[in-house]
Write a protein that holds these residues in place. Sequence first.
Motif, PDB file in Angstrom:
ATOM      1  N   UNK A  33       0.821  -1.205   0.000  1.00 61.96           N
ATOM      2  CA  UNK A  33       0.000   0.000   0.000  1.00 61.96           C
ATOM      3  C   UNK A  33       0.861   1.263   0.000  1.00 61.96           C
ATOM      4  N   UNK A  34       1.956   1.216   0.718  1.00 69.86           N
ATOM      5  CA  UNK A  34       2.889   2.353   0.745  1.00 69.86           C
ATOM      6  C   UNK A  34       3.427   2.637  -0.650  1.00 69.86           C
ATOM      7  N   UNK A  52      14.075   1.324   5.456  1.00 71.15           N
ATOM      8  CA  UNK A  52      12.933   0.458   5.133  1.00 71.15           C
ATOM      9  C   UNK A  52      12.794  -0.736   6.075  1.00 71.15           C
ATOM     10  N   UNK A  53      13.619  -0.798   7.110  1.00 64.86           N
ATOM     11  CA  UNK A  53      13.499  -1.882   8.080  1.00 64.86           C
ATOM     12  C   UNK A  53      13.729  -3.244   7.458  1.00 64.86           C
ATOM     13  N   UNK A  54      12.742  -4.124   7.536  1.00 68.30           N
ATOM     14  CA  UNK A  54      12.860  -5.479   6.995  1.00 68.30           C
ATOM     15  C   UNK A  54      12.661  -5.536   5.483  1.00 68.30           C
ATOM     16  N   UNK A  55      12.521  -4.383   4.867  1.00 66.16           N
ATOM     17  CA  UNK A  55      12.556  -4.233   3.394  1.00 66.16           C
ATOM     18  C   UNK A  55      11.429  -4.950   2.661  1.00 66.16           C
ATOM     19  N   UNK A  56      10.249  -5.050   3.267  1.00 66.39           N
ATOM     20  CA  UNK A  56       9.126  -5.651   2.552  1.00 66.39           C
ATOM     21  C   UNK A  56       8.768  -4.852   1.304  1.00 66.39           C
ATOM     22  N   UNK A  57       9.046  -3.550   1.322  1.00 69.28           N
ATOM     23  CA  UNK A  57       8.656  -2.710   0.185  1.00 69.28           C
ATOM     24  C   UNK A  57       9.579  -2.880  -1.018  1.00 69.28           C
ATOM     25  N   UNK A 114      12.874  10.567  -3.482  1.00 66.50           N
ATOM     26  CA  UNK A 114      13.296  10.335  -2.104  1.00 66.50           C
ATOM     27  C   UNK A 114      12.061  10.154  -1.216  1.00 66.50           C
ATOM     28  N   UNK A 115      12.108   9.103  -0.403  1.00 68.54           N
ATOM     29  CA  UNK A 115      11.014   8.846   0.521  1.00 68.54           C
ATOM     30  C   UNK A 115      11.596   8.321   1.831  1.00 68.54           C
ATOM     31  N   UNK A 116      10.812   8.360   2.851  1.00 67.98           N
ATOM     32  CA  UNK A 116      11.181   7.685   4.099  1.00 67.98           C
ATOM     33  C   UNK A 116      10.050   6.726   4.463  1.00 67.98           C
ATOM     34  N   UNK A 117      10.416   5.606   5.040  1.00 69.71           N
ATOM     35  CA  UNK A 117       9.425   4.625   5.478  1.00 69.71           C
ATOM     36  C   UNK A 117       8.642   5.261   6.627  1.00 69.71           C
ATOM     37  N   UNK A 126      14.670  11.784  15.061  1.00 68.98           N
ATOM     38  CA  UNK A 126      15.871  12.622  14.954  1.00 68.98           C
ATOM     39  C   UNK A 126      16.779  12.131  13.850  1.00 68.98           C
ATOM     40  N   UNK A 127      16.977  10.814  13.772  1.00 69.99           N
ATOM     41  CA  UNK A 127      17.867  10.245  12.754  1.00 69.99           C
ATOM     42  C   UNK A 127      17.327  10.484  11.339  1.00 69.99           C
ATOM     43  N   UNK A 128      16.009  10.372  11.182  1.00 68.17           N
ATOM     44  CA  UNK A 128      15.399  10.635   9.867  1.00 68.17           C
ATOM     45  C   UNK A 128      15.604  12.090   9.469  1.00 68.17           C
TER      46      UNK A 128
END
Length: 492
Positions: A33-34, A52-57, A114-117, A126-128
Amino acid sequence: MITFSTAKNGEKTCEIDGKHLHSAYNPSREAEQFVLRLNAGFLPDVIILIEPGLSYCASFLRKRFPQTQMCAVRLSNDFYAQDNLWDYCLPADEHLADKLFDALGEEKLCSALFFSWPPAEQVFALEVSKAWQAIKQAVLKSRDVLATRAYFAKRWIKNAVLFCNHVQRTDILKKGECAIVVAASGPSLRTSLPKISAYRNRFFLIAVSSALLPLMNHNIVPDLVISTDGGFWAKKHLSVSGQDFTNIPFAIATEGACPTEILEKNTVIPLYYADGIEKKFLDQCEITAMEAQRNGTVSGTAAQFALALTSGNVYFCGLDLALAKGFQHTQPNALEIQNAAKDNRVRTKETRTASSECASQGSLEIYRNWFIAESPKLANRLYRLSDHYPYSNTLGQIQDITWESFAQKQPHEAKQKPSLVPCVKKADDTPSRLATAINTISQSAYFTKELCPVEVMLKKRALTETESAEHEKTIAKKTTAFCEELQGLLHD
């Protein structure tokens, strides 16, 4: 603290300090959906996604953008097992902006999305934010580089045609094993000049173009001069009234600016960049050349070129890369000699040098950051050398050493030095070869991208066919006019 668990649909999920980075029910559906909601008005060369964490996207991004490269910016080390799902994975450290630019280059960054999860924005707020700042820096640098390319593209291509048309005696260099000292023209070079004279027999000496005059003024003749700049000021360092450089070999970037006299009278080692168009002109004229690495500063190119020329160590003098009070270069300096002639009571030398300090700050920082970012790869054989000069900065892992340390590392006369290897004489029909090359090369997409990088980029990002056609018309008009200019150079 990160906690991994199993989602309702059986997939792996995780949360950090009680905040979910992926759905606790269906992580894949969340990622799909993202991706479907992403707003993309053009086909990007690369998509950069912050954590993206666990990179499902990743798989859904590749399905929607099959021709686009994917880059993940990592805020955590806990997801390295998924890094192979991306074309690039970069850590969000203090060098992220430089790493993005080095990995992707100005064209991809200027044609990127450019996108952020979204959950990462909550978990790593803060890191983002810091990652977005680094991305902004990389894009601004890319924009500036692209603008520079657009401004200088004509000059670089003209220089390449003039180089091929006028160069007479070309050699290449055979690799040696001795120490190499590279002289740049920062203020610290002045303190090293007596030491360069004292230890002259222990190394092969390369001078960047702006350091040539200070060396010659102290009766130090370099084994090689390297010049890569495409601007008119580069010529000034190589054409100083009253100076005879006839017996010095010059390594000249084919797209660089060089006095015709040097091309016709000196031994020249032609240099080309793998990403430049000049190699096509060199090949058409059957001129053998050596590859060099493109950098924003001649010192960066000289460092990598010197390391490739020897199995020994490379030592840099005058590599200050910092603002100095008064003159920014060791004197005499060809540009200072020219500018000093215009000083008067209204516009004094002090006013001019103060203005120079301000103008140099940004570029020096860029050059310094390049050396810092590259220092892990350079530091095992590259040193910054001075006579106890109090530098105001460090260059990452590159070690600062004194001439006493140099003498201990290089106690004897230089081993085998890099040597000149003559090449086949240039063909007599060079003008006709160049005319053919101009007609052929001008039809290629590569040529138009070099000549009109901004217009090509705008055409690629056009939202309508009408807008794209207008950019195409501009490209064609500029290409035709410029080719006529190039043909005119062959008979000057």
